[in-house]
Design a protein around this motif. Sequence first.
Motif, PDB file in Angstrom:
ATOM      1  N   THR A  44     -14.294   9.688  -2.191  1.00 45.75           N
ATOM      2  CA  THR A  44     -14.481   8.252  -1.993  1.00 45.75           C
ATOM      3  C   THR A  44     -13.125   7.594  -1.836  1.00 45.75           C
ATOM      4  O   THR A  44     -12.211   7.842  -2.632  1.00 45.75           O
ATOM      5  N   ALA A  45     -12.996   6.780  -0.806  1.00 46.52           N
ATOM      6  CA  ALA A  45     -11.769   6.010  -0.595  1.00 46.52           C
ATOM      7  C   ALA A  45     -11.993   4.584  -1.063  1.00 46.52           C
ATOM      8  O   ALA A  45     -12.985   3.949  -0.693  1.00 46.52           O
ATOM      9  N   VAL A  46     -11.101   4.085  -1.903  1.00 42.62           N
ATOM     10  CA  VAL A  46     -11.198   2.720  -2.414  1.00 42.62           C
ATOM     11  C   VAL A  46      -9.824   2.062  -2.336  1.00 42.62           C
ATOM     12  O   VAL A  46      -8.794   2.745  -2.230  1.00 42.62           O
ATOM     13  N   GLU A  47      -9.813   0.749  -2.408  1.00 41.57           N
ATOM     14  CA  GLU A  47      -8.551   0.022  -2.464  1.00 41.57           C
ATOM     15  C   GLU A  47      -8.198  -0.234  -3.924  1.00 41.57           C
ATOM     16  O   GLU A  47      -9.011  -0.727  -4.697  1.00 41.57           O
ATOM     17  N   TRP A  48      -6.974   0.103  -4.295  1.00 41.05           N
ATOM     18  CA  TRP A  48      -6.507  -0.093  -5.663  1.00 41.05           C
ATOM     19  C   TRP A  48      -5.028  -0.419  -5.639  1.00 41.05           C
ATOM     20  O   TRP A  48      -4.251   0.294  -5.008  1.00 41.05           O
ATOM     21  N   GLN A  49      -4.673  -1.508  -6.266  1.00 43.21           N
ATOM     22  CA  GLN A  49      -3.280  -1.938  -6.323  1.00 43.21           C
ATOM     23  C   GLN A  49      -2.683  -2.107  -4.925  1.00 43.21           C
ATOM     24  O   GLN A  49      -1.516  -1.784  -4.678  1.00 43.21           O
ATOM     25  N   GLY A  50      -3.530  -2.589  -4.000  1.00 45.17           N
ATOM     26  CA  GLY A  50      -3.064  -2.823  -2.648  1.00 45.17           C
ATOM     27  C   GLY A  50      -2.876  -1.567  -1.816  1.00 45.17           C
ATOM     28  O   GLY A  50      -2.287  -1.631  -0.731  1.00 45.17           O
ATOM     29  N   ARG A  51      -3.356  -0.423  -2.290  1.00 39.49           N
ATOM     30  CA  ARG A  51      -3.213   0.830  -1.559  1.00 39.49           C
ATOM     31  C   ARG A  51      -4.571   1.514  -1.425  1.00 39.49           C
ATOM     32  O   ARG A  51      -5.509   1.204  -2.157  1.00 39.49           O
ATOM     33  N   ILE A  52      -4.646   2.445  -0.484  1.00 39.78           N
ATOM     34  CA  ILE A  52      -5.859   3.229  -0.317  1.00 39.78           C
ATOM     35  C   ILE A  52      -5.760   4.467  -1.188  1.00 39.78           C
ATOM     36  O   ILE A  52      -4.763   5.201  -1.138  1.00 39.78           O
ATOM     37  N   VAL A  53      -6.787   4.704  -1.990  1.00 39.79           N
ATOM     38  CA  VAL A  53      -6.812   5.851  -2.904  1.00 39.79           C
ATOM     39  C   VAL A  53      -8.028   6.706  -2.584  1.00 39.79           C
ATOM     40  O   VAL A  53      -9.133   6.191  -2.413  1.00 39.79           O
ATOM     41  N   VAL A  54      -7.823   8.018  -2.494  1.00 39.35           N
ATOM     42  CA  VAL A  54      -8.909   8.983  -2.299  1.00 39.35           C
ATOM     43  C   VAL A  54      -8.917   9.894  -3.511  1.00 39.35           C
ATOM     44  O   VAL A  54      -7.934  10.603  -3.781  1.00 39.35           O
ATOM     45  N   ALA A  55     -10.014   9.873  -4.267  1.00 43.11           N
ATOM     46  CA  ALA A  55     -10.086  10.624  -5.527  1.00 43.11           C
ATOM     47  C   ALA A  55     -11.167  11.693  -5.457  1.00 43.11           C
ATOM     48  O   ALA A  55     -12.272  11.460  -4.966  1.00 43.11           O
ATOM     49  N   GLY A  56     -10.840  12.880  -5.975  1.00 41.42           N
ATOM     50  CA  GLY A  56     -11.802  13.970  -6.043  1.00 41.42           C
ATOM     51  C   GLY A  56     -12.216  14.447  -4.665  1.00 41.42           C
ATOM     52  O   GLY A  56     -11.517  14.266  -3.672  1.00 41.42           O
TER      53      GLY A  56
END
Length: 864
Positions: free
Chosen positions: A329-341
């Motif tokens: 899953t890609a989400v926005e966090w702290q102004g950046r794109i994060v892909v986890a797991g």
Amino acid sequence: MGTHSNILVWTLLFVLGITNPIVHAGAEDSQLLEWSNLPSLPAGVEGAFIGELGGFLVVAGGRTVDLEQDSANEHFRDEILVLEPNAEQWKLAGHLHEALADGAAVTTEHGLLCMGGRDNEGNKAGVYLLTWNSVSEQIDVDQLGDMPKPLAMCSAARLGDQVFLAGCWIKDAEQNETKKQFLSLKVFSFADLEASQWQHIKPWPGQGYFFSALTAQNGKLFLLNGSSTPISSNASQSINSAGGSYCFSSASQSWSRLTDPPIALAASSAIAYGPSTILYIGGIGNDAHLGGESAASESIISSKIFAHETITDSWSYQGKLTSPIAMATAVEWQGRIVVAGGHTTDNLPTSSVAEATVKPWQSAFHFVDYTMLALYLLVLMYIGWHFSEKGSSSSDYMLGGQTVPWWAVGLSIMATQVSSIGFMAIPAKAFATDWVYFTGILTWFIVVPIVVRYYIPFFYRPNVTTAYEYLEHRFNLAVRLYGSLSFILLQLGRMAVVLYLPALALSVVTGMNVYASILIMGILSTAYTVMGGINAVIWTDVLQAGVLMGGALLGMIIAVMGLEDGIEGFLNIAEANNKFRLINWDTNITTTAIWVVLVGNVFQRTSDLTADQTVVQRYLSTKNIQQASRALWANVAASIPWALIVFLFGTALFAFFKTHPEKLNPAMQTDAIVPWFVVEYMPVGISGLVLAALFAAAMSSLDSSIHSVATTISIDFYKRFRSDCSDRDLLRLARRLTGVLGMLGTGAALLAATYEIDSLWDLFLEFAGLAIGGLAGIFMLGIFTKRGNSLGAISGAIVGAVVLYSVKTYTHIHFFLYPALGVGSSFLIGYAVSILYPSENQSLAGLTIHTNDAAHDSPFSKLE
């Protein structure tokens, strides 16, 4: 001076075009993002609920596998893990009520909404809300009820005040029959959620999908691909990754087909990026184009990133992840794109967490471009200095001694009304939509004859400098001061918009600081206006009108030449995408229906040409009424081809970037599409000159605003209450006010730069409709009626403002109708009050169309 400057400018354009015909090349390396690693999860996990909550990155639930057994042996988790900004490891912050994976999560202001999912027993219908408890420093989990059907391998997104969920449920497992589900839920209904509160919406027209990607962008929902069959953790199985992408409009509750991604993938991550781009990250596919020597029937996990441009409906390759990934899953966090797991090529869940930053962009703006920009600004300064020695009286400074040629005044009106808004935002509107706004040009032939016949004679009288002097003679001093103050406030707001727009664009395409750009334009335009007065304003506008027209025309030609089939390709693309649509036959008052555009433009143009001192002051700078009328028709003669060119330019940009989507900057605001194209794809030197025209467009509006406001304050306030002031004092005050107002306008633009604005042309039209409509209604009341009085005029203005505010706040009426509502309500209410409360007999000789020649004792007739 204006003619000689135009000759010099176009000579340079010709020479530079010959010596450097190759447009700037776009970056060959299309890697948009640079990836780095965040702290890894304690264990590999896929299919988790992921989102942002209270500033923390949250990973809840998910699925892993037992390495000691068959990899198909799935283990579901209930742990809720959080990562604080700048933390070095994840921490356990709670547990779900049950172990789940493969559901959908959406971040809302109430918390992280987790929907559906599955475990070893099958699909689930539960809905949970995760909230951060600042006391226990744990996450609280509240069960909100159930969805209408148990769903897993689904996707969700938020649009406005609704959460939408797309998925399938298995109707008949033996026959492998599935049924599509598309549901919506109001965000504010979470407190007492029941299954009945979910709304069933007509699903997309294609086949049912598992692990599709759903995201919201540009005011719509986008459903991108998926698998027609469920996917287990054993990704080596042959999956049926199906092409088929759709767009959902919540306004019309309808679906439309999209261009499919270059590769059919399922279990990809999709996330909105910038104002009109969707990034499509990773996924599982059985397409041979994914690379390698595996047969097409085998599943391959992708590391590629594609960008979908929602305006042009086109795809481009934008680099890749550091390693292949799916079911992440890609989400926005702290102004950046994060892909986890997610799931990796070894058929195991991964514990890696990656974050992306935008790769530094290198501007194509050349030293030669900066030189051309500097030279152009110096020319403008020279014009101001040249006329500084010809402004020995207040009449010279404010009205140019009434010796300005009518054709120059006409071009000046066109240039100041175009401004940076017209040069950038109108092509951007044509790029993003169609030609519906273009039909507004027809209203010139309705409005101009009325203004020439019924308005200009009341403005053009000896010793009259502002439009609002008429209001005192027709009504009283209070109405005059109200009109002047309304105009002043409107122009202060306008200054901010017309300075901020090009500064933002220049920041995007050259890297120049947006605040520095505002300061440069604000200081220079103020300086030459202080020096040269109205002459400097008008003659710089003449120069700017020529360069604006030539720059837009050249940009259109280069964009069309950049297409494979040239003009034929341009016409085919525009026609296929309905870009030349002129008329919207809708009857809805919330849309750009043809009657909305026409009615709105009639009243907006009437307001601009009658109640706006920046325009009226130009009438008064000509020799007589006939010259003023010619100037207005010259404005029409310049404005119509200008409108045609800029709409063609915007459509050509659409065709160019639809054909070359990789050349777009996904992070760029739509309003910056023109300067982006100018800097990146026009010849060196020419791009600098055209961008200088953009600067000049903003400055032409700013100089008009600050000079007209300074004139209004000097005449309607200072001279009105100090009739014994000398002409020398009045001239000195006007110059000083021009300097002060220039600083105020520049400061307002700096303030505007701190806010995000979607479409500045829409914003300005909305603001202008609210501000000037009531004022135009007062002029109409005075000129066209004999019963209108001062009480009616003030009452109409006040109540009209309340009506407009209420309409804007509590309705969805299109902003094009604001001027009509403002003028209409102000006029009708003012007339009604005047009838109910008639004033004492007042001489109206020469002050209305009914009494213009009836007597000779009016304040104006004595001047003849």
